[in-house]
Write an enzyme that holds these catalytic residues in place. Sequence first.
Site, short mmCIF file in Angstrom:
data_model
loop_
_atom_site.label_atom_id
_atom_site.label_comp_id
_atom_site.label_asym_id
_atom_site.label_seq_id
_atom_site.Cartn_x
_atom_site.Cartn_y
_atom_site.Cartn_z
CB SER A 51 -0.87 0.08 1.28
OG SER A 51 -1.73 -1.03 1.20
C1 LIG Z 1 -3.48 -4.07 -0.07
S1 LIG Z 1 -3.04 -5.63 0.00
C2 LIG Z 1 -2.06 -5.65 1.52
C3 LIG Z 1 -1.08 -4.56 1.88
C4 LIG Z 1 -0.09 -4.84 2.87
N1 LIG Z 1 -0.69 -4.98 4.35
C5 LIG Z 1 1.03 -4.01 2.70
O1 LIG Z 1 2.14 -4.28 3.47
O2 LIG Z 1 0.95 -2.73 2.12
C6 LIG Z 1 -4.37 -6.42 0.32
C7 LIG Z 1 -4.16 -8.01 0.50
O3 LIG Z 1 -5.34 -8.37 1.29
C8 LIG Z 1 -5.43 -9.93 0.91
N2 LIG Z 1 -6.80 -10.31 1.03
C9 LIG Z 1 -7.73 -10.07 0.56
N3 LIG Z 1 -8.80 -10.87 1.07
C10 LIG Z 1 -8.52 -11.37 1.99
C11 LIG Z 1 -8.75 -12.30 3.38
N4 LIG Z 1 -10.00 -12.75 3.12
N5 LIG Z 1 -8.18 -12.64 4.05
C12 LIG Z 1 -6.66 -12.45 4.11
N6 LIG Z 1 -6.03 -11.79 3.10
C13 LIG Z 1 -6.97 -11.08 2.18
C14 LIG Z 1 -5.05 -9.72 -0.59
O4 LIG Z 1 -4.76 -11.13 -1.08
C15 LIG Z 1 -3.92 -8.73 -0.69
O5 LIG Z 1 -2.50 -9.42 -0.52
#
Ligand SMILES: C[S@@+](CC[C@H](N)C(=O)[O-])C[C@H]1O[C@@H](n2cnc3c(N)ncnc32)[C@H](O)[C@@H]1O
Length: 350
Positions: free
Chosen positions: A71
Amino acid sequence: MPMSREAAERRAALVERLREQGAIRTERVAAAVAAVPRHLFAPEVTLAEAYADDIVITKRGPRGEALSSVSAPWLQALMIEQAGLEPGMRCLEIGSGGYNAALMAEVVGPDGDVTSVDIDADVVARARRCLTAAGTERVRVVHCDGEDGAPELAPYDRIIVTAGAWDVPPAWRSQLAPAGRLVVPLRLRGLTRTVAFDRVGDLLVSRSHEMCGFIAMRGMGAWHDRTVPLQGEDVVVHVDHDMPVDPAALRASLGESRTERWSGVTVGPLEAFDGLQLWLATHEAGYGQLRSTRAEAARALVDPATPWAPAFVDGASLAYHALRAVAPDTGTCEFGVYAMVRPASGSPIA
Ligand SMILES: C[S@@+](CC[C@H](N)C(=O)[O-])C[C@H]1O[C@@H](n2cnc3c(N)ncnc32)[C@H](O)[C@@H]1O
């Protein structure tokens, strides 16, 4: 210049930028952003891109949609500040990119604990690789659906959700420690706000909210909104998937004459009014968003206050937020509404 020196200089510049924007509010968060080598969590892009205050997409789906990312730094800093992370805290991050978890680990220090979960095995493997490359040993990355939290390691002093959610599943609340805090990007009829909730008994009480955008949750908590094209891709309305909309009738209503009402409420050129959107989205049924481009065909049909304007849809009627200049010398504008109603579908607008 050696890469590590250039990276350190870019980190220092990023800290200053985030302070100026108000995303960094405490020395703890400033020290974490200054310490964690963001470029090692974004090896796909150049050093300059890694330290630009921007999102780095790390995985796309078959239609090119973003499935995972590191992000934008302003949002990560802001959410860690909203969470009020302190040394020694036990934390859960839902959605892993590696970098945000590393920032959290830096803030909570050696006496704290960070678990990060992701639904996507590729993301988990990538986050682990990056954490190892950066020498961050103190983050545990788990492959699971974050809808259930991570019960085996609960309770948590802080839970930070980093995927857009349309609801708060019971597990997140029950896995919070008694005075714990949940920070979650909540989707509210097309708007996303990161909300900090404190656990007070069995309730969650919101303490702050900030504008943001996020990759949507997948898995059990997945949701969809609906995009209704009114003039190709140039004018569309976004509504919740279960909102009754008659696209053909709505398109036809755009050809009807426009009713306008002006409120007497004015706004200055640098005055934020995102609170109005949040109020409308949470108080009135039929809320959606009208998105329009600057294309001529779009401008001939609609004239909304902003490219993403609050709108209300009711069958074949559409109303949306408008602005008109009332003091062009100062840039002051007045809030109003434009509405189109198909005569056959209902009574005139009051
Ligand atoms: C915006 S990214 C995460 C950014 C991260 N936290 C960072 O270091 O910037 C969103 C993440 O949420 C994960 N995601 C989506 N649905 C999810 C769920 N139900 N459980 C866990 N992770 C999920 C996606 O696979 C993706 O990798």
